[in-house]
Write a protein that holds these residues in place. Structure first.
Motif, short mmCIF file in Angstrom:
data_model
loop_
_atom_site.label_atom_id
_atom_site.label_comp_id
_atom_site.label_asym_id
_atom_site.label_seq_id
_atom_site.Cartn_x
_atom_site.Cartn_y
_atom_site.Cartn_z
N GLU A 116 39.14 50.41 38.01
CA GLU A 116 38.98 48.81 38.38
C GLU A 116 38.76 48.61 39.93
O GLU A 116 38.99 49.31 40.41
CB GLU A 116 40.36 48.42 37.10
CG GLU A 116 41.38 48.25 38.01
CD GLU A 116 42.51 46.84 37.59
OE1 GLU A 116 42.28 47.02 36.45
OE2 GLU A 116 43.93 47.22 38.39
N ILE A 117 38.42 47.72 39.74
CA ILE A 117 37.58 47.08 41.07
C ILE A 117 39.26 45.11 41.39
O ILE A 117 39.18 44.90 39.79
CB ILE A 117 36.97 46.49 41.51
CG1 ILE A 117 35.55 47.48 41.21
CG2 ILE A 117 36.26 45.11 42.55
CD1 ILE A 117 34.10 47.07 41.75
N LEU A 118 39.72 45.37 41.74
CA LEU A 118 41.08 44.33 42.36
C LEU A 118 39.97 43.19 43.38
O LEU A 118 39.91 44.01 44.34
CB LEU A 118 41.83 45.21 42.46
CG LEU A 118 43.44 44.29 43.05
CD1 LEU A 118 43.06 43.12 41.26
CD2 LEU A 118 44.47 44.69 43.36
N VAL A 119 40.27 42.11 43.12
CA VAL A 119 39.36 40.98 44.12
C VAL A 119 41.27 40.33 44.15
O VAL A 119 41.36 39.65 43.40
CB VAL A 119 38.72 40.22 43.05
CG1 VAL A 119 38.15 39.06 44.34
CG2 VAL A 119 36.96 40.92 43.05
N ARG A 120 41.01 39.99 45.59
CA ARG A 120 42.15 40.09 45.91
C ARG A 120 42.15 38.71 47.10
O ARG A 120 41.07 38.86 47.41
CB ARG A 120 43.55 39.83 46.90
CG ARG A 120 44.40 40.78 45.58
CD ARG A 120 45.26 42.24 46.87
NE ARG A 120 45.91 42.65 45.31
CZ ARG A 120 46.97 43.43 45.65
NH1 ARG A 120 47.16 43.68 47.00
NH2 ARG A 120 47.83 43.69 44.87
N LEU A 121 42.17 37.44 46.20
CA LEU A 121 41.91 36.15 47.51
C LEU A 121 43.69 35.48 47.96
O LEU A 121 44.30 35.06 47.48
CB LEU A 121 41.80 34.63 46.52
CG LEU A 121 41.00 33.50 47.74
CD1 LEU A 121 40.12 33.73 49.33
CD2 LEU A 121 40.57 32.85 46.93
N TYR A 122 43.49 35.07 49.76
CA TYR A 122 44.40 35.45 50.46
C TYR A 122 45.07 33.57 50.55
O TYR A 122 43.80 34.07 51.28
CB TYR A 122 45.34 36.35 51.16
CG TYR A 122 45.49 37.70 50.70
CD1 TYR A 122 47.04 38.53 50.75
CD2 TYR A 122 44.22 38.44 50.14
CE1 TYR A 122 46.95 39.45 50.38
CE2 TYR A 122 44.73 39.51 49.99
CZ TYR A 122 45.83 40.31 49.59
OH TYR A 122 45.89 42.08 49.05
N SER A 123 45.67 32.99 50.38
CA SER A 123 46.53 31.91 51.61
C SER A 123 47.35 32.43 52.89
O SER A 123 48.00 32.61 52.40
CB SER A 123 46.53 30.68 50.50
OG SER A 123 47.06 29.90 51.38
N ILE A 124 46.45 31.79 54.06
CA ILE A 124 47.19 32.26 55.01
C ILE A 124 47.70 31.06 56.11
O ILE A 124 46.88 29.90 55.53
CB ILE A 124 46.27 33.65 55.73
CG1 ILE A 124 44.81 32.93 56.42
CG2 ILE A 124 46.25 35.32 55.01
CD1 ILE A 124 44.50 34.04 57.43
N SER A 125 48.31 31.47 56.74
CA SER A 125 48.88 30.83 57.95
C SER A 125 47.88 30.11 58.76
O SER A 125 47.13 32.21 58.53
CB SER A 125 50.00 30.59 57.92
OG SER A 125 50.25 32.24 59.14
#
Length: 358
Positions: A300-309
Motif C-alpha cells: 500500500e501507499i502510506l501518506v504521512r503529514l507531520y506537525s513539527i516544532s
C-alpha cells in the motif's frame, strides 16, 4: 569553555605569521550525546546514546536512559543489543514504550555512569489532515534539469514476467488536503512511503520504502519563484530532502499539496519478489516464483503529514544543507543542539496518516 577554545584557535590563525602556539586538547572530557527522532503516534520510541571525544564517537551500552512524561515517575529505557558485527557502532539504542500525547512535556536524561545530560521537548499538536486524493497516469513535466536530480526517468525495461499496470515512466499524483492551525506559525513535514507486509509461516516482515517525490511545481515545497538565479539559490531550492514547509502561503486556511512521482518509485512494491525464480529465454524476462502456500503479501501507499516544532524545522533544514553543501565547502553547516550538559538533538513529531491502495 568551547567558545573560549574556538576564539583561541582563531587568534592563533590570525597571528600565524609572527608566532606559533599550541593548545593541548588531549585531556578534553568526553561529552554525552543524545539523539532521538520520535513520533507521538508510534508505540515504541528509540533514543540513541553515545559519547563524543576529540577523536571519535563511541556507543554507551552500559549507560542509562530515563524518560519522564509531564514530570511523572521516570521510565527506564531498555538497551537494545546490536546485531552481530555492529557492536562498535557509534551509538547505543535504548527504547521505551509509552503513549505520547499533544502537549506532553518529555524529559530525557542520559548517562554513561560519570556524565549526565538531558533534553526537554513538548509534543506538538497533531496536524488537521482532511483527505488524500490519488490519481494514476497523469501528465506532468518534471524539472529534470536540476543539478540535484537523481531520480529522473526509469532507464531500461521492466525485467519481470508479471507486468505492472503502468510503465515505469508513468507519473502519478497525490493531493494532500489539510487545515492549518489558526493563530500561530506552523511547521510541517510530508513523507510518502510504499509499505509492504509479508506474512510467512513463521514471521511477519514489514518494510517502508520512501517514495522520491517531484515537488518542483508545489509552491510551499519549492522556492524557485524567489530565486535570484545564483548557484547558492539553486542549492537552497533543492535542499528539501526532508519535505519541510511552513504555513507562510496558507496561514489559518485550508491547503492542498500537489505531489508527483513516477511508477518506477513504487513498481517493486507491487509484486512479491522473493524466491529464486528463473530466466525465460524466449521472453527475456525473469519469471517470479509464486507465493508459498499459506503466505500472504500486501502492499500500500502510506501518506504521512507531520506537525513539527520550529526547532525541528531548523534542525532538519540544517541536516539537508549539510548533506548538499558538504561537497562544495570545507566549512561545515552548524547543526543545532537542544541537549543540556551534552550534545545532540531530541525531538517528538505528531502525525496523521492515510493509507491508499497501491
Amino acid at each position: 569553555m568551547k567558545k573560549a577554545l574556538y576564539t583561541a584557535i582563531a587568534a592563533i590563525a590570525a597571528a600565524a605569521c609572527t608566532s606559533t602556539e599550541y593548545i593541548d586538547v588531549d585531556n578534553l572530557e568526553p561529552e554525552i550525546v543524545i539523539n532521538a527522532q520520535m513520533t507521538a503516534e508510534e508505540a515504541t520510541h528509540t533514543i540513541h546514546l553515545s559519547t563524543s571525544s576529540r577523536s571519535k564517537v563511541s556507543p554507551v551500552p552500559t549507560g542509562s536512559v530515563t524518560v519522564s512524561i509531564n514530570s511523572g515517575a521516570p521510565i527506564m529505557a531498555t538497551w537494545q543489543a546490536p546485531e552481530e558485527g555492529y557492536e562498535e557502532f557509534s551509538s547505543s539504542e535504548y527504547i521505551f514504550t509509552d503513549k505520547l500525547n499533544p502537549g506532553d512535556v518529555i524529559e530525557i536524561t542520559g548517562s554513561d555512569g560519570t556524565h549526565t545530560a538531558k533534553a526537554t521537548v513538548t509534543v506538538p499538536q497533531a496536524p488537521d489532515l482532511l483527505g488524500v486524493e490519488y490519481t494514476h497516469d497523469v501528465k506532468h513535466a518534471s524539472a529534470g534539469d536540476s543539478i540535484f536530480d537523481i531520480g529522473g526517468d526509469y532507464y531500461g525495461d521492466w525485467p519481470y514476467s508479471e507486468e505492472p499496470p503502468y510503465s515505469p515512466q508513468t507519473w502519478h499524483e497525490i493531493k494532500v488536503k489539510f487545515r492549518d492551525k489558526s493563530g500561530e506559525d506552523s511547521f510541517y513535514r510530508i513523507r510518502v512511503y510504499v509499505h509492504t507486509k509479508l506474512t510467512t509461516d513463521e514471521d511477519i516482515e514489514e518494510y517502508y520504502s520512501y517514495i522520491g517525490l517531484d515537488t518542483s511545481s508545489e509552491p510551499v515545497l519549492s522556492t524557485a519563484t524567489s530565486s535570484n538565479g545564483g548557484l547558492l539559490d539553486t542549492i537552497a531550492e533543492e535542499s528539501n530532502r526532508y519535505g519541510l514547509f511552513t504555513d507562510d502561503l496558507f496561514k489559518d486556511k485550508e491547503y492542498t499539496l500537489k505531489l508527483y512521482f513516477q511508477e518506477s518509485e513504487i513498481i517493486n512494491g507491487r509484486f512479491y519478489l522473493g524466491g529464486d525464480g528463473h530466466w525465460d529465454e524466449e521472453t527475456n524476462k525473469w519469471v517470479l516464483d509464486p507465493l508459498p502456500e499459506g503466505w500472504t503479501y500486501e502492499s500500500e501507499i502510506l501518506v504521512r503529514l507531520y506537525s513539527i516544532s520550529h526547532d525541528q524545522y531548523i534542525y532538519l533544514k540544517a541536516l539537508g544543507l549539510d548533506d548538499d553543501l558538504g561537497f562544495l565547502f570545507s566549512e561545515p553547516v552548524s547543526i543545532p543542539s537542544n541537549v543540556e550538559g551534552g550534545m545532540g538533538f531530541v525531538n517528538v513529531d505528531s502525525c496523521k496518516e492515510i493509507r491508499l491502495d497501491l
